[in-house]
Design an enzyme around this catalytic site. Sequence first.
Site, PDB file in Angstrom:
ATOM      1  N   TYR A 123       0.795  -1.224   0.000  1.00 59.74           N
ATOM      2  CA  TYR A 123       0.000   0.000   0.000  1.00 59.74           C
ATOM      3  C   TYR A 123       0.836   1.286   0.000  1.00 59.74           C
ATOM      4  O   TYR A 123       0.291   2.377   0.122  1.00 59.74           O
ATOM      5  CB  TYR A 123      -0.973  -0.001   1.193  1.00 59.74           C
ATOM      6  CG  TYR A 123      -2.131  -0.977   1.038  1.00 59.74           C
ATOM      7  CD1 TYR A 123      -2.119  -1.971   0.065  1.00 59.74           C
ATOM      8  CD2 TYR A 123      -3.240  -0.911   1.873  1.00 59.74           C
ATOM      9  CE1 TYR A 123      -3.174  -2.873  -0.062  1.00 59.74           C
ATOM     10  CE2 TYR A 123      -4.302  -1.799   1.743  1.00 59.74           C
ATOM     11  CZ  TYR A 123      -4.257  -2.780   0.777  1.00 59.74           C
ATOM     12  OH  TYR A 123      -5.309  -3.657   0.655  1.00 59.74           O
ATOM     13  N   LYS A 175       2.973 -14.706   4.136  1.00 63.05           N
ATOM     14  CA  LYS A 175       3.050 -15.524   2.909  1.00 63.05           C
ATOM     15  C   LYS A 175       4.520 -15.701   2.562  1.00 63.05           C
ATOM     16  O   LYS A 175       4.963 -15.476   1.430  1.00 63.05           O
ATOM     17  CB  LYS A 175       2.271 -14.831   1.779  1.00 63.05           C
ATOM     18  CG  LYS A 175       2.111 -15.651   0.517  1.00 63.05           C
ATOM     19  CD  LYS A 175       1.076 -16.761   0.637  1.00 63.05           C
ATOM     20  CE  LYS A 175       1.051 -17.616  -0.614  1.00 63.05           C
ATOM     21  NZ  LYS A 175       0.097 -18.749  -0.509  1.00 63.05           N
ATOM     22  N   ASP A 209      -3.389 -17.693   3.302  1.00 64.73           N
ATOM     23  CA  ASP A 209      -4.537 -18.386   2.688  1.00 64.73           C
ATOM     24  C   ASP A 209      -5.132 -19.418   3.643  1.00 64.73           C
ATOM     25  O   ASP A 209      -6.354 -19.521   3.795  1.00 64.73           O
ATOM     26  CB  ASP A 209      -4.199 -18.998   1.312  1.00 64.73           C
ATOM     27  CG  ASP A 209      -2.767 -19.476   1.177  1.00 64.73           C
ATOM     28  OD1 ASP A 209      -1.978 -19.285   2.122  1.00 64.73           O
ATOM     29  OD2 ASP A 209      -2.435 -20.054   0.126  1.00 64.73           O
ATOM     30  N   ASP A 233      -5.939  -5.783   5.701  1.00 65.78           N
ATOM     31  CA  ASP A 233      -7.115  -5.133   5.114  1.00 65.78           C
ATOM     32  C   ASP A 233      -8.156  -6.191   4.752  1.00 65.78           C
ATOM     33  O   ASP A 233      -9.339  -6.085   5.094  1.00 65.78           O
ATOM     34  CB  ASP A 233      -6.652  -4.350   3.870  1.00 65.78           C
ATOM     35  CG  ASP A 233      -7.740  -3.470   3.291  1.00 65.78           C
ATOM     36  OD1 ASP A 233      -8.809  -3.338   3.931  1.00 65.78           O
ATOM     37  OD2 ASP A 233      -7.525  -2.916   2.197  1.00 65.78           O
TER      38      ASP A 233
HETATM   39 MG    MG Z   1     -10.544  -2.204   4.038  1.00 68.42          MG
END
Ligand code: MG
Length: 338
Positions: A123, A175, A209, A233
């Site tokens: 981000y 991950k 995952d 998020d």
């Molecule tokens: Mg969000």
Amino acid sequence: MSIPATLIRGDGIGPEIIEATLRVLEAVGALFDWDEQTAGLGALESEGTPLPDCTVESFRQTRLALKGPLTTPVGTGFRSVNVLLRREFELYANVRPVKSMIPHQRYDDIDLVLVRENTEGLYVGFETTISVGGDPRAVAQSTAIVTRQGCERAVRFAFEYALANGRKKVTICHKANILRAASGLFLDVGREVADDYKGKVEVDDVIIDACAMKLVLDPWQFDIIVTTNMFGDILSDLMAGLVGGLGMAPGANIGDDAALFEAVHGSAPDIAGKGIANPTALILAACMMLDHVDEEENADRIRRALEGTIREGTHTTRDIGGNASTLEFADAVNRRLG
Ligand code: MG
Ligand code: NAI
């Protein structure tokens, strides 16, 4: 009490749920000294910028803010003001608790906290498109930036939060099998930090995952989950789903010397202006804000009234099975506050 704080009503359902939240805060006499400012799409329209200087300046002064959701255009247009504020003020830990309040749900007794690293990862917006053979967007590249310091402060926050709130376990979600550099660093630093809490807080780790699957099958195995920005998020919306949806999930963006409180959800343009949005997430965010300024008693009073209203079920909003308006719901909470 009169603590200076910045208030941003925001876009879409923002003004509606802020109004409801202010009523509830008033009912317990939690008198923040609000400095009202604008941001988001509304600010772009009224002031020509989605993040006016005076808004940033106000937050620089107060170091404390309550904010409604802000609309971010998809794909093009201005970048997310939320992301800008989190980075500018180094609000590095995004704390997103979820707790069951609605009776007879698919899941009962959920009580989990997600701590999301809030300033790094994919981000950061290091993005570019590469032109090939006349196609200006033949290739797109987004770069994740992860730093040792960024991982360390977010994970340490999660462990300190565990100690301060009597939580037993922190799960590092990653991950690292595929994203060996970025996610590998987060996992390694996470394990190093965990060593400092040996014997006090348990630690384990899980691949993102599998974590998503486990949260759906058996969420009770988790306590606190700490993870990088984008995974956090996504998982926090999933976790909101465990307790009745986005209308139920609050969030706190915390840095060393500033804090901004908001709902996990966005501006919900599909229901904006109808007066039917659920204000619970933002009211719970305001409770986190009260905790933050050592007004835990008022925060707990509001939480009890909120939970009582939701459990009774006669004055709740439609996203959680009722048919009350945003303000009718807030007024029902206030009647319980006496
Ligand atoms: Mg969000
Ligand atoms: P959203 O979270 O606004 O809405 C998703 C779904 O949940 C919609 O069906 C909506 O009606 C419902 N919903 C959300 N909050 C609700 C509430 N309080 N009561 C009842 N129903 C509720 O996500 P969406 O539609 O993807 O995003 C809309 C805008 O919000 C976008 O511009 C996005 O960038 C922005 N956004 C802003 C955030 C922030 O300011 N922190 C966070 C997330 C999104």
